[in-house]
Design an enzyme around this catalytic site. Structure first.
Site, mmCIF file in Angstrom:
data_model
loop_
_atom_site.group_PDB
_atom_site.id
_atom_site.type_symbol
_atom_site.label_atom_id
_atom_site.label_comp_id
_atom_site.label_asym_id
_atom_site.label_seq_id
_atom_site.Cartn_x
_atom_site.Cartn_y
_atom_site.Cartn_z
ATOM 1 N N TYR A 149 10.856 -83.501 27.387
ATOM 2 C CA TYR A 149 10.054 -82.459 28.035
ATOM 3 C C TYR A 149 9.463 -81.510 26.990
ATOM 4 C CZ TYR A 149 8.911 -78.652 31.312
ATOM 5 O OH TYR A 149 8.268 -77.672 32.047
ATOM 6 N N PHE B 100 21.401 -72.077 43.281
ATOM 7 C CA PHE B 100 22.281 -70.979 43.715
ATOM 8 C C PHE B 100 21.991 -70.588 45.165
ATOM 9 C CE2 PHE B 100 23.258 -68.876 39.268
ATOM 10 C CZ PHE B 100 23.900 -70.051 38.882
ATOM 11 N N ARG C 263 16.111 -66.260 26.734
ATOM 12 C CA ARG C 263 14.698 -66.548 26.980
ATOM 13 C C ARG C 263 14.057 -65.311 27.583
ATOM 14 N NH1 ARG C 263 13.256 -71.464 28.495
ATOM 15 N NH2 ARG C 263 13.841 -72.460 26.584
HETATM 16 P P1 NAD Z 1 7.366 -79.718 40.202
HETATM 17 O O1 NAD Z 1 8.272 -80.784 39.752
HETATM 18 O O2 NAD Z 1 7.591 -79.118 41.556
HETATM 19 O O3 NAD Z 1 5.848 -80.209 40.151
HETATM 20 C C1 NAD Z 1 5.366 -81.209 39.303
HETATM 21 C C2 NAD Z 1 4.412 -82.097 40.088
HETATM 22 O O4 NAD Z 1 3.870 -83.095 39.221
HETATM 23 C C3 NAD Z 1 5.110 -82.833 41.238
HETATM 24 O O5 NAD Z 1 4.332 -82.750 42.410
HETATM 25 C C4 NAD Z 1 5.200 -84.275 40.716
HETATM 26 O O6 NAD Z 1 5.252 -85.224 41.761
HETATM 27 C C5 NAD Z 1 3.944 -84.357 39.878
HETATM 28 N N1 NAD Z 1 4.003 -85.413 38.860
HETATM 29 C C6 NAD Z 1 5.019 -85.671 37.979
HETATM 30 N N2 NAD Z 1 4.701 -86.717 37.188
HETATM 31 C C7 NAD Z 1 3.452 -87.117 37.555
HETATM 32 C C8 NAD Z 1 2.580 -88.138 37.124
HETATM 33 N N3 NAD Z 1 2.930 -88.988 36.131
HETATM 34 N N4 NAD Z 1 1.372 -88.277 37.732
HETATM 35 C C9 NAD Z 1 1.006 -87.439 38.743
HETATM 36 N N5 NAD Z 1 1.792 -86.445 39.206
HETATM 37 C C10 NAD Z 1 3.010 -86.286 38.615
HETATM 38 O O7 NAD Z 1 7.405 -78.576 39.083
HETATM 39 P P2 NAD Z 1 6.684 -77.154 39.022
HETATM 40 O O8 NAD Z 1 7.726 -76.137 38.830
HETATM 41 O O9 NAD Z 1 5.725 -77.020 40.132
HETATM 42 O O10 NAD Z 1 5.904 -77.289 37.643
HETATM 43 C C11 NAD Z 1 4.504 -77.500 37.576
HETATM 44 C C12 NAD Z 1 4.038 -77.490 36.141
HETATM 45 O O11 NAD Z 1 4.329 -76.209 35.552
HETATM 46 C C13 NAD Z 1 4.731 -78.522 35.257
HETATM 47 O O12 NAD Z 1 3.794 -79.053 34.343
HETATM 48 C C14 NAD Z 1 5.781 -77.737 34.531
HETATM 49 O O13 NAD Z 1 6.102 -78.310 33.288
HETATM 50 C C15 NAD Z 1 5.100 -76.387 34.372
HETATM 51 N N6 NAD Z 1 6.100 -75.324 34.229
HETATM 52 C C16 NAD Z 1 6.810 -74.886 35.302
HETATM 53 C C17 NAD Z 1 7.785 -73.912 35.122
HETATM 54 C C18 NAD Z 1 8.598 -73.383 36.271
HETATM 55 O O14 NAD Z 1 9.524 -72.599 36.018
HETATM 56 N N7 NAD Z 1 8.323 -73.703 37.506
HETATM 57 C C19 NAD Z 1 8.026 -73.392 33.851
HETATM 58 C C20 NAD Z 1 7.296 -73.881 32.782
HETATM 59 C C21 NAD Z 1 6.313 -74.839 32.984
HETATM 60 N N1 UDP Z 2 22.169 -73.394 35.499
HETATM 61 C C1 UDP Z 2 23.363 -73.040 36.088
HETATM 62 N N2 UDP Z 2 23.707 -73.634 37.270
HETATM 63 C C2 UDP Z 2 22.902 -74.542 37.895
HETATM 64 C C3 UDP Z 2 21.673 -74.888 37.284
HETATM 65 C C4 UDP Z 2 21.338 -74.302 36.083
HETATM 66 O O1 UDP Z 2 24.127 -72.209 35.566
HETATM 67 O O2 UDP Z 2 23.278 -75.022 38.975
HETATM 68 C C5 UDP Z 2 21.789 -72.728 34.239
HETATM 69 C C6 UDP Z 2 21.331 -73.661 33.126
HETATM 70 O O3 UDP Z 2 22.441 -74.114 32.370
HETATM 71 C C7 UDP Z 2 20.412 -72.756 32.325
HETATM 72 C C8 UDP Z 2 19.828 -71.812 33.377
HETATM 73 O O4 UDP Z 2 20.677 -71.909 34.507
HETATM 74 O O5 UDP Z 2 21.152 -71.994 31.399
HETATM 75 C C9 UDP Z 2 18.411 -72.186 33.796
HETATM 76 O O6 UDP Z 2 18.402 -73.547 34.145
HETATM 77 P P1 UDP Z 2 17.134 -74.253 34.778
HETATM 78 O O7 UDP Z 2 17.435 -75.695 34.893
HETATM 79 O O8 UDP Z 2 16.715 -73.544 36.024
HETATM 80 O O9 UDP Z 2 15.941 -73.976 33.743
HETATM 81 P P2 UDP Z 2 15.812 -74.157 32.140
HETATM 82 O O10 UDP Z 2 17.159 -74.428 31.534
HETATM 83 O O11 UDP Z 2 14.881 -75.290 31.964
HETATM 84 O O12 UDP Z 2 15.271 -72.844 31.690
#
Ligand code: NAD
Ligand code: UDP
Length: 315
Positions: free
Chosen positions: A144, A190, A276
């Site tokens: 990722y 959670f 973060r």
């Molecule tokens: P999500 O998993 O709900 O959404 C991702 C979407 O992409 C899904 O609908 C999935 O089916 C689709 N997808 C995955 N692989 C695909 C492929 N090969 N072709 C077409 N569609 C595909 O996640 P989200 O939280 O909505 O995240 C959306 C975007 O924002 C992602 O790129 C993620 O990396 C980025 N992002 C999200 C967060 C967050 O905290 N939510 C943080 C940082 C970055």
């Molecule tokens: N985490 C947790 N319990 C859970 C899921 C995640 O304590 O059931 C913790 C995880 O170890 C991380 C933080 O919550 O430290 C955020 O995790 P998440 O998967 O939401 O996002 P990311 O690690 O990608 O920021």
């Protein structure tokens, strides 16, 4: 009216982007392979005259005449992106190449949903955009983190070499309605555990921190970034600087739901970042004074209401 492609549009964030773009009078083509997203997330948009849903995988090229592209396709939860790591990195890298190729051909502006994960387990706190990050290239999170880093490189190179009009946002942990209840990320875990009366699973000792942004604030930031001044490409952090430990988050969820659930501790996953927090000065400056408006407590209440309804419907 613009014609706009949203990849990953049936996911959590993507569905909110589609909704917002339609409400502003645009035509939206939502492209998704339904790996983590679902038709249910965009069900309420199906009758809209200017909404089109297409099943497509971004690892394959796609051709359509559009003015703008929001590139969100990529699983975002560690559980999901680690399920098939090769596919995850292909999605980020080949997806970026395919969408940038499309943008180049049809002269569309393209925005990349990058991530705070490009900072890895950061040695600098809080994180400004100028920080290059501390990322393990061969760990469980690499598919990722490195996929997203490579996508940023591709965006910059298409911009410099081929003059493609690009924008990059680095998104920090975002939560809200339409997260998948089985998503595996901490906020949805959670809340669902609390509502079901199950144990609340804190990984490690729970002192690691994250800064949580409500989805509406993110959508506002992404739209403003797409419409930011010519020549401003970012990357720009979009996140809420409110920083919490996982134990604090668990306690807030317990207090707000009134659950009898108990906190239990589970092993900390490999390479889990310790801390973060975004520096958002650049976003404030370039995105017309943008800043997050919804504090954690308010966002959690909205999200709890959403999951409560969903669970009552038997989902
Ligand atoms: P999500 O998993 O709900 O959404 C991702 C979407 O992409 C899904 O609908 C999935 O089916 C689709 N997808 C995955 N692989 C695909 C492929 N090969 N072709 C077409 N569609 C595909 O996640 P989200 O939280 O909505 O995240 C959306 C975007 O924002 C992602 O790129 C993620 O990396 C980025 N992002 C999200 C967060 C967050 O905290 N939510 C943080 C940082 C970055
Ligand atoms: N985490 C947790 N319990 C859970 C899921 C995640 O304590 O059931 C913790 C995880 O170890 C991380 C933080 O919550 O430290 C955020 O995790 P998440 O998967 O939401 O996002 P990311 O690690 O990608 O920021």
């Amino acid at each position: 009216m613009k014609r706009i492609l949203v990849t990953g549009g049936a996911g959590f964030v993507g569905s909110h982007i589609c909704e917002r773009l339609l409400s502003e009078g645009n035509e939206v083509i939502c492209l998704d392979n339904y790996f983590t997203g679902s038709k249910r997330n965009v069900e309420h948009l199906m009758d809209h005259h200017y909404f089109e849903l297409v099943r497509h995988d971004v690892t394959n090229p796609y051709m359509v005449e559009v003015d703008e592209i929001y590139n969100l396709a990529c699983p975002a939860s560690p559980v999901h992106y680690q399920y098939n790591p090769i596919k995850t990195i292909k999605t980020s890298v080949m997806g970026a190449i395919n969408m940038l190729g499309l943008a180049k051909r049809v002269k569309a502006k393209i925005l990349q949903a990058s991530t705070s994960e490009v900072y890895g387990d950061p040695a600098i706190h809080p994180q400004p955009e100028s920080y290059w990050g501390n990322v393990n290239p061969i760990g469980l999170r690499s598919c990722y983190d490195e996929g997203k880093r490579c996508a940023e490189t591709l965006f910059m190179d298409y911009h410099i070499q081929n003059d493609v009009d690009i924008k990059i946002v680095r998104i920090f942990n975002t939560y809200g309605p339409r997260m998948n209840p089985d998503d595996g990320r901490v906020v949805s875990n959670f809340i669902v555990q609390a509502l079901k009366g199950d144990d609340i699973t804190v990984f490690g000792d729970g002192t690691q921190t994250r800064s949580f942004q409500y989805v509406d604030d993110l959508v506002e930031g992404m739209i403003r970034m797409m419409n930011s001044r010519d020549g401003f490409v970012g990357p720009v952090n979009v996140g809420n600087p409110g920083e919490f430990t996982m134990l604090e988050l668990a306690q807030q969820v317990i207090d707000l739901t009134g659950t009898k659930s108990k906190i239990i501790h589970m092993p900390l996953p490999q390479d889990d970042p310790l801390q973060r927090q975004p520096v958002i000065d650049l976003a404030k400056k370039e995105l017309n004074g943008w800043e997050p408006k919804i504090p954690l407590k308010e966002g959690l209440v909205k999200t709890i209401t959403y999951f409560d309804d969903l669970l009552k419907k038997g989902n």
